[in-house]
Design a protein around this motif. Structure first.
Motif, mmCIF file in Angstrom:
data_model
loop_
_atom_site.group_PDB
_atom_site.id
_atom_site.type_symbol
_atom_site.label_atom_id
_atom_site.label_comp_id
_atom_site.label_asym_id
_atom_site.label_seq_id
_atom_site.Cartn_x
_atom_site.Cartn_y
_atom_site.Cartn_z
ATOM 1 N N HIS A 3 52.553 22.064 43.264
ATOM 2 C CA HIS A 3 51.435 22.701 43.706
ATOM 3 C C HIS A 3 50.695 23.207 42.436
ATOM 4 C CE1 HIS A 3 54.092 26.315 43.072
ATOM 5 N NE2 HIS A 3 52.880 26.810 42.787
ATOM 6 N N ALA A 4 49.479 23.253 42.356
ATOM 7 C CA ALA A 4 48.457 23.575 41.482
ATOM 8 C C ALA A 4 48.441 25.072 41.252
ATOM 9 C CB ALA A 4 46.997 22.978 41.634
ATOM 10 N N MET A 384 32.211 44.954 40.940
ATOM 11 C CA MET A 384 33.806 45.076 40.574
ATOM 12 C C MET A 384 33.562 44.174 39.376
ATOM 13 S SD MET A 384 36.419 42.731 43.072
ATOM 14 C CE MET A 384 36.447 43.953 44.329
ATOM 15 N N GLU A 385 35.006 44.293 38.411
ATOM 16 C CA GLU A 385 35.094 43.762 37.169
ATOM 17 C C GLU A 385 36.624 43.527 37.379
ATOM 18 O OE1 GLU A 385 33.759 45.976 34.241
ATOM 19 O OE2 GLU A 385 34.433 47.972 35.049
ATOM 20 N N GLY A 386 36.711 42.411 36.492
ATOM 21 C CA GLY A 386 38.164 41.637 36.453
ATOM 22 C C GLY A 386 38.133 40.326 36.217
ATOM 23 N N ALA A 387 38.888 39.546 37.103
ATOM 24 C CA ALA A 387 38.847 38.354 37.026
ATOM 25 C C ALA A 387 38.660 37.543 38.475
ATOM 26 C CB ALA A 387 40.154 37.832 36.200
ATOM 27 N N VAL A 388 38.305 36.422 38.573
ATOM 28 C CA VAL A 388 38.324 35.557 39.700
ATOM 29 C C VAL A 388 39.454 34.450 39.660
ATOM 30 C CG1 VAL A 388 35.841 35.631 40.190
ATOM 31 C CG2 VAL A 388 36.527 34.004 38.758
ATOM 32 N N ARG A 389 39.817 34.368 40.756
ATOM 33 C CA ARG A 389 40.991 32.922 40.790
ATOM 34 C C ARG A 389 40.573 31.973 41.489
ATOM 35 N NH1 ARG A 389 46.267 34.857 39.715
ATOM 36 N NH2 ARG A 389 46.331 36.990 38.448
ATOM 37 N N VAL A 390 40.686 30.834 40.911
ATOM 38 C CA VAL A 390 40.288 29.339 41.576
ATOM 39 C C VAL A 390 41.414 28.391 41.412
ATOM 40 C CG1 VAL A 390 37.834 29.620 41.336
ATOM 41 C CG2 VAL A 390 39.052 28.738 39.411
ATOM 42 N N PRO A 391 41.785 27.767 42.199
ATOM 43 C CA PRO A 391 42.925 26.773 42.173
ATOM 44 C C PRO A 391 42.461 25.700 41.145
ATOM 45 C CG PRO A 391 42.436 27.065 44.382
ATOM 46 C CD PRO A 391 41.459 27.527 43.838
ATOM 47 N N ALA A 392 43.384 25.474 40.154
ATOM 48 C CA ALA A 392 43.329 24.354 38.891
ATOM 49 C C ALA A 392 42.884 23.214 39.706
ATOM 50 C CB ALA A 392 44.602 24.273 38.228
#
Length: 393
Positions: A3-4, A384-392
């Motif tokens: 899985h990615a 909001m601050e931090g990081a977004v997550r996206v599938p590679a």
């Protein structure tokens, strides 16, 4: 089963004016997305959650409206005399498309605070208390915006008592100056790309009616509300719940885009959803806005309703407000007519969420109308601050 993995990309989710968007530093994007092209578009669409046939953006950061399906990329400025370059992407909700053809005036408000808070401004230049003018190069349209950001105890001040119709809670006031907001074009007269203050716009299957087509802030087509069967006091459901009405507006927009020289054929309008905007105007009248607040005719100069990405906007796009302010300042336009005619340097108009005041400095120079700048007040806040997550991949 392989899985990615998910990519983790630093980002800040911010409100600017009556819009929200995901803000990135250019240097934080994956290498392939640091340059324009399919990789960047694919990344931003996945961040927002588009294309979404359900129209909900459940699996992304978007809000499934034109006001909340936005991404911003900030970098150190490539232009002399500017602090940051600001690139804006309007992400389509249900199609695989990112429109880079224009600016977001509302999110422009958040660029200044973002630049200060993320180290793009030398701290030695910043006052401990006061207002700092962040000079922004709007890279989509090649224009300068000056964002006057309040600071308190050396940090961006976000809270305050400034109220903005269309935003629930008060915040600190930020003044925006859109410098030389007209698109100069090749002939030096592209403020009115047809060369006229008013044109007869013929739209097959819809009708013929007068229109003011202007390039200031964002290319915009203005028509009289009464000419297309409206009062200028409509709320979102009256337009957005009527598929036939939305189709008519899109047809008008497409033919106006051709007349403005933005596209060659109406078939190209679907690939240029962000610009031009289409708006309808009417003289001031008593009415009730979406919050239930009553607006008296005596408190405004005119009523304006505008569509963005195919739907009636819940308030008013900042760039369209620049177009309204500019057109209102020029006698002979439909906007000026709705406001009562005459010369003016500021106008207060009614929109679906309340009212907004915008100023514009326009002058007739050697028979050509020019606009030096437009001014309005908005507010911005980090959500909001931090990081977004996206599938590679």
């Amino acid at each position: 089963m392989s899985h990615a993995p998910q990519l983790r990309i630093p980002a800040i989710y911010m409100r600017g004016g009556t819009s929200k968007g995901v803000f990135f530093r250019l240097e934080d994007l994956p290498e392939a997305a640091r340059v324009p092209g399919p990789a960047r578009d694919a990344l931003l669409m996945r961040v927002i959650g588009s294309p979404d046939p359900y129209g909900k953006h459940t699996d992304g950061m978007g809000g499934a409206t034109s006001s909340t399906s936005k991404c911003v990329i900030i970098s150190r400025s490539s232009q002399p005399g500017h602090d940051v370059d600001y690139l804006y992407g309007q992400v389509s909700i249900d199609t695989a498309f990112v429109d880079w053809s224009g600016n977001c005036g509302n999110l422009s408000t958040a660029v200044g605070p973002f630049a200060i808070a993320n180290g793009f401004i030398d701290p030695a230049r910043l006052p401990k208390d006061g207002v700092f003018p962040v000079r922004i190069w709007q890279a989509n349209i090649g224009k300068t915006i000056v964002c006057h950001v309040p600071l308190s105890n050396g940090e961006v001040q976000e809270t305050g008592d400034f109220e903005l119709d269309g935003v629930t809670f008060p915040a600190a006031e930020i003044v925006l100056e859109f410098m030389d907001p007209a698109d100069e074009g090749e002939d030096g007269g592209a403020l009115f790309p047809t060369g006229n203050l008013v044109d007869l716009l013929e739209v097959p299957g819809v009708g013929s009616f007068q229109a003011t087509m202007i390039n200031s802030g964002i290319p915009t087509i203005f028509v009289r509300a009464k000419d297309i069967g409206y009062t200028g006091t409509e709320l979102q459901d009256a337009i957005n719940g009527d598929p036939a009405a939305l189709a008519r507006f899109e047809t008008i927009r497409a033919h106006g885009a051709v007349r403005m020289g933005l596209i060659r054929d109406v078939s190209e309008a679907s690939k240029r959803q962000h610009t031009p905007k289409i708006a309808f105007v009417a003289p001031p009248t008593d009415h009730v806005v979406s919050s239930g607040k009553r607006i008296a005719a005596g408190d405004i100069d005119l009523c304006v309703r505008a569509l963005s990405m195919g739907k009636l906007h819940h308030a008013m796009m900042g760039t369209c407000a620049v177009a309204i302010g500019t057109a209102a300042a020029i006698p002979g336009t439909l906007v000026n007519e709705a406001a009562g005619g005459g010369e003016r340097q500021a106008v207060r108009f009614g929109h679906p969420s309340g009212t907004l005041r915008v100023g514009a400095e326009a002058a007739n120079v050697d028979g050509q109308w020019q606009v030096r700048k437009a001014i309005m007040s908005r507010s911005a806040r980090v959500l909001m601050e931090g990081a977004v997550r996206v599938p590679a991949g």
